[in-house]
Write an enzyme that holds these catalytic residues in place. Structure first.
Site, short mmCIF file in Angstrom:
data_model
loop_
_atom_site.label_atom_id
_atom_site.label_comp_id
_atom_site.label_asym_id
_atom_site.label_seq_id
_atom_site.Cartn_x
_atom_site.Cartn_y
_atom_site.Cartn_z
N SER A 53 0.80 -1.23 0.00
CA SER A 53 0.00 0.00 0.00
C SER A 53 0.83 1.27 0.00
O SER A 53 0.27 2.36 -0.21
CB SER A 53 -0.94 0.00 1.21
OG SER A 53 -1.90 -1.03 1.07
N CYS B 259 -7.84 1.67 1.66
CA CYS B 259 -8.84 0.89 0.94
C CYS B 259 -8.27 0.41 -0.39
O CYS B 259 -7.86 1.22 -1.22
CB CYS B 259 -10.08 1.75 0.71
SG CYS B 259 -11.30 0.95 -0.35
N HIS C 157 -15.06 -0.85 3.04
CA HIS C 157 -14.96 0.46 3.67
C HIS C 157 -16.14 1.36 3.36
O HIS C 157 -16.21 2.50 3.83
CB HIS C 157 -13.69 1.17 3.19
CG HIS C 157 -12.42 0.54 3.68
ND1 HIS C 157 -11.78 -0.47 3.02
CD2 HIS C 157 -11.69 0.78 4.79
CE1 HIS C 157 -10.69 -0.81 3.67
NE2 HIS C 157 -10.61 -0.07 4.76
#
Length: 647
Positions: free
Chosen positions: A327, A383, A370
Site C-alpha cells: 500500500s 482501501c 470500507h
C-alpha cells in the site's frame, strides 16, 4: 743533405712544444685518475667494502596509506591501525624451507598458513616479499626481530591494516577490504603494480570497493641494501607514496547506530534522507556483520554461519532488497490518476470488500469493505478497492510513468554494491520479459503495489522525498572527498500539479493523525514535528478462496518466512519537510503495527539530534515508550569523538 743550424734549432723547438703538450695531457689524465681513485678508495670505501661482501641493492614498493572514511560530523567509520607482520623474500632467503623451519620454532605458524606461504612464494617473483605472519602480538614480533641475523630473507615490518571501529553499523554501506584476487587483477586492464604485492588489500564491497581508486592512493618505493645472507643492512633511499584521500559520507554515525539498534533482531532495513538535499542520514540493514572478520581472514565456520542465517546478514537490504511495496505504492496510482484527470480528490468509489473482474475476485484487506470513500479516506484507511477502480481508468502505462518520475524502477547511482533497479512494469516490459500481453488483472494487482511491482527501501525513500517536496530529489552518500565538498546541484521541479500533490500529502497526514488512519497509534504528539506517512503490508504467499472462506490465517500462526512484509514510508515535519523515512521489516506482519513505530523513532531521532523525549509521544504511550527507550540506550554504542586522525 746536411741540415742547417737553423733547421735543427727549429726542429728542437717543435719537439719541446709537443713534449710539453703530451706531458701536460698525461699529467691531467693522472690527476683525474688520482682524484677518482681517492673518491673510490676514501669517500666510498664503506659502500665498496659492503659490496665486496656480496651485498645487493633491492627496490621495494611501499604500500600507500589508505584514506579514512568519516561520517558527516568527522567521526571515524573506517581507519587504519598498526599491524606487526613478518615477510620473507625468496631471492634473499636462499634455502626457503630451512629458513621457514627455523621461523616456526620462534613464532607459531599453522600448517594452513605454511601452505599459503609456499603457494605465494611459488607464484610470485623471487624479489617480492611474501607475508608469513600477520597481526602478530608484540612479543612474537620482537622475537623475530632479535633473531633476524639467523633468518636470511626474513623481515619484521610494521604496516597498517584496515579497521572498522563501529563494527556492524556501517558494514553494508562501507563494506570491507580483502586481499587482491586473480579475479580482481583480471578486471583491471593495467593493474597498479602495488596490487601484485602479496596480501595487499583492496575494497571488496560497498564504498570501499566503489571508491577504491580514491581511497588507495599511490605507492612509494625504497632502495635497500641487503647482505649475502639476505639481511637488510640499510635503507639507501625512500620515496614516500601519496596517501589515499579521505572520504566524508552524508551519514550520521549516531543516528545510524540508533537505527541499527532499533531494528534489533529483525530482518529489516531503514533509510532516513534529508528531503531538501537528498543526503542519506541513515541507511541501516539488519542484521549486520563484523567487517573486521573479513579483513583478518574470516574462518570457514564464521562465513558458513553468515551464509546459512535465514535473516541474510550479508545482504544490504536498503538497496539490494526488492520488495512488493504494497500500500505504500498507492500514492503513485492516485497521483497518476490525478495527473491524467480521471479523478479529483473528491471522486468516490464504493468498497464492498472486493471487486469482480472476469472470473476472479480481487479482495480488499478489510473483509467487510470500507463503504464509500474518497481519495483522502482511501489513503487513511488504505482501501484497496478504491485503487482497483481508478487503476482501470488510468491504465498501467501512466501508473508506470508516474512511478519512474517518483524514482521507482531505476538504479540510483551510489557507491554501494548490488543496487537494484526494482521493477516498475508496464505493457512493453511484460511483453519483453515474459512474451505475454498485459492484462487488466495485472493492472489491478499493480495498483496496490503487488504483482510485478518491486521496489527497494532506498527507492521508496526517494519517492517519499519527491512527494514531500515536488522536486526530483536524488540520493547522495558522499559529502566530501579529500576535504573538498562534492557539488550538490539543486533538484529540478517534477512539474506535478500542486493541487494533486497537496491532496496526496493531506491523505498521508490523515494516515497518521486521524483516528481512522492505519498508523494513528504511531503519530508524533509534538505539533512542530507532525509526521505524514503511509503503511503497507505486502503478501509473500497466495491466499486461496478456501482459506478466505474459513478465515485467513493470521501472520503469527504462520512460519516466519511465509508471513507478510511490513512497510512504512513517511516524512516530517508535515508543514516544513526535513526528513523522509522508509522501514521494511521482512516477514514482520502489518506495517502499522511493526514498521511504523520504528520509522517514528528513527525520524524523531533525526529531528531532535538525540534520543527522542517522551513529550514527542502520545501521553497514553509514554510509560511503555520510556521502558523501550531505556532498553534501547543499553544497546547503543559510543561512536567516539569527531575528528579522528590517521593511525
Amino acid at each position: 743533405m746536411r741540415r742547417t743550424a737553423r733547421d735543427t734549432e727549429e726542429s728542437a723547438r717543435r719537439i719541446s712544444r709537443r713534449g710539453l703538450l703530451m706531458g701536460g695531457a698525461m699529467a691531467a689524465m693522472f690527476a683525474v685518475l688520482g682524484a677518482r681513485m681517492r673518491f673510490l678508495s676514501v669517500e666510498q670505501a664503506d659502500e665498496f667494502r659492503l659490496l665486496a661482501e656480496e651485498n645487493r641493492i633491492n627496490m621495494r614498493l611501499i604500500p600507500p596509506e589508505r584514506g579514512l572514511i568519516l561520517d558527516r560530523n568527522g567521526k571515524l567509520i573506517a581507519g587504519n591501525e598498526q599491524n606487526y607482520r613478518v615477510t620473507i623474500t625468496r631471492e634473499d632467503a636462499g634455502d626457503v624451507d630451512s629458513v621457514l623451519a627455523r621461523l616456526t620454532r620462534i613464532i607459531p605458524i599453522t600448517a594452513e598458513e605454511m601452505d599459503r606461504v609456499t603457494r605465494d612464494i611459488g607464484r610470485n617473483s623471487p624479489f617480492v616479499p611474501i607475508i608469513v605472519a600477520d597481526r602478530l602480538p608484540w612479543e612474537d614480533f620482537s622475537k623475530v626481530a632479535v633473531n633476524a641475523p639467523t633468518l636470511p630473507g626474513v623481515t619484521p615490518e610494521v604496516g597498517l591494516s584496515r579497521h572498522y571501529p563501529l563494527i556492524e553499523d556501517f558494514s553494508h554501506v562501507v563494506g570491507y577490504v580483502g586481499p587482491v584476487s586473480e579475479k580482481d587483477l583480471e578486471e583491471r586492464p593495467n593493474p597498479d603494480p602495488v596490487l601484485r604485492i602479496p596480501e595487499f588489500q583492496i575494497g571488496k564491497i560497498g564504498v570501499e570497493r566503489w571508491m577504491e581508486e580514491t581511497l588507495r592512493g599511490a605507492a612509494g618505493n625504497k632502495r635497500i641494501e641487503v647482505n649475502h645472507v639476505g639481511r637488510v643492512m640499510r635503507e639507501l633511499e625512500r620515496t614516500d607514496g601519496t596517501p589515499g584521500q579521505d572520504i566524508q559520507l552524508t551519514l550520521d554515525a549516531d543516528i545510524q547506530n540508533f537505527v541499527q539498534a532499533r531494528l534489533g533482531e529483525e530482518s529489516a532495513a531503514c533509510v532516513v534522507m534529508d528531503v531538501n538535499t537528498g543526503e542519506l542520514i541513515a541507511c541501516a540493514s539488519a542484521p549486520g556483520f563484523d567487517p573486521n572478520l573479513f579483513v583478518r581472514g574470516i574462518t570457514q565456520r564464521d562465513y558458513s554461519a553468515l551464509m546459512e542465517d535465514d535473516h541474510r546478514p550479508l545482504a544490504n537490504k536498503t538497496v539490494q532488497g526488492a520488495y512488493p511495496p504494497g500500500s505504500t505504492f498507492k500514492m503513485v496510482t492516485a497521483l497518476a490518476a490525478l495527473e491524467a484527470g480521471v479523478i479529483t480528490p473528491e471522486t468516490t468509489h464504493s468498497c464492498p470488500g472486493y471487486i469482480e473482474f472476469g472470473d476472479r475476485r480481487f479482495h480488499c484487506w478489510k473483509r467487510g469493505g470500507h463503504g464509500r470513500v474518497d481519495l483522502a479516506r482511501s489513503l487513511a484507511e488504505s482501501c484497496d478497492v478504491y485503487y482497483y477502480e481508478i487503476a482501470q481508468k488510468v491504465g498501467i502505462d501512466k501508473i508506470a510513468e508516474m512511478g519512474r518520475r517518483l524514482g521507482l524502477g531505476m538504479r540510483h547511482d551510489l557507491p554501494m554494491s548490488a543496487i537494484t533497479e526494482g521493477i516498475m512494469p508496464d505493457k512493453a516490459w511484460k511483453l519483453e520479459r515474459w512474451g505475454q500481453e498485459w492484462r487488466v488483472g495485472d493492472t489491478i494487482n499493480a495498483s496496490i503495489g503487488q504483482g510485478y511491482v518491486l521496489a527497494s527501501p532506498l527507492q521508496l525513500t526517494v519517492m517519499t522525498a519527491r512527494l514531500a517536496t515536488g522536486r526530483a530529489i536524488v540520493p547522495r552518500l558522499v559529502r566530501a572527498i579529500g576535504g573538498k565538498p562534492v557539488d550538490m546541484p539543486e533538484a529540478p521541479s517534477l512539474d506535478l500539479d500542486p493541487a494533486g500533490l497537496r491532496s496526496i500529502r493531506e491523505g498521508m497526514f490523515e494516515v497518521m493523525n486521524t483516528q481512522r488512519g492505519t498508523a494513528f497509534s504511531s503519530r508524533i504528539a509534538d505539533e512542530t514535528m507532525v509526521l505524514a506517512g503511509k503503511t503497507g503490508t505486502s503478501q509473500v504467499r497466495n491466499i486461496s478462496a478456501a482459506e478466505r472462506a474459513r478465515g485467513v490465517v493470521s501472520n503469527d500462526q504462520l512460519p516466519w518466512n511465509r508471513r507478510d512484509h511490513a512497510l512504512y514510508v513517511g516524512y516530517a515535519p508535515f508543514d516544513n519537510p526535513r526528513y523522509a523515512v522508509t522501514v521494511v521489516v521482512e516477514h514482520g506482519g502489518g506495517g502499522s503495527a511493526v514498521a511504523a513505530p520504528i520509522a517514528r523513532d528513527a525520524i524523531l531521532r533525526a529531528l531532535h539530534g538525540d534520543i527522542p523525549p517522551l513529550t514527542a509521544y502520545p501521553a497514553s504511550q509514554r510509560g511503555r515508550i520510556e521502558t523501550d527507550l531505556d532498553a534501547l540506550r543499553e544497546r547503543l554504542r559510543n561512536t567516539g569523538p569527531s575528528g579522528s586522525s590517521r593511525a
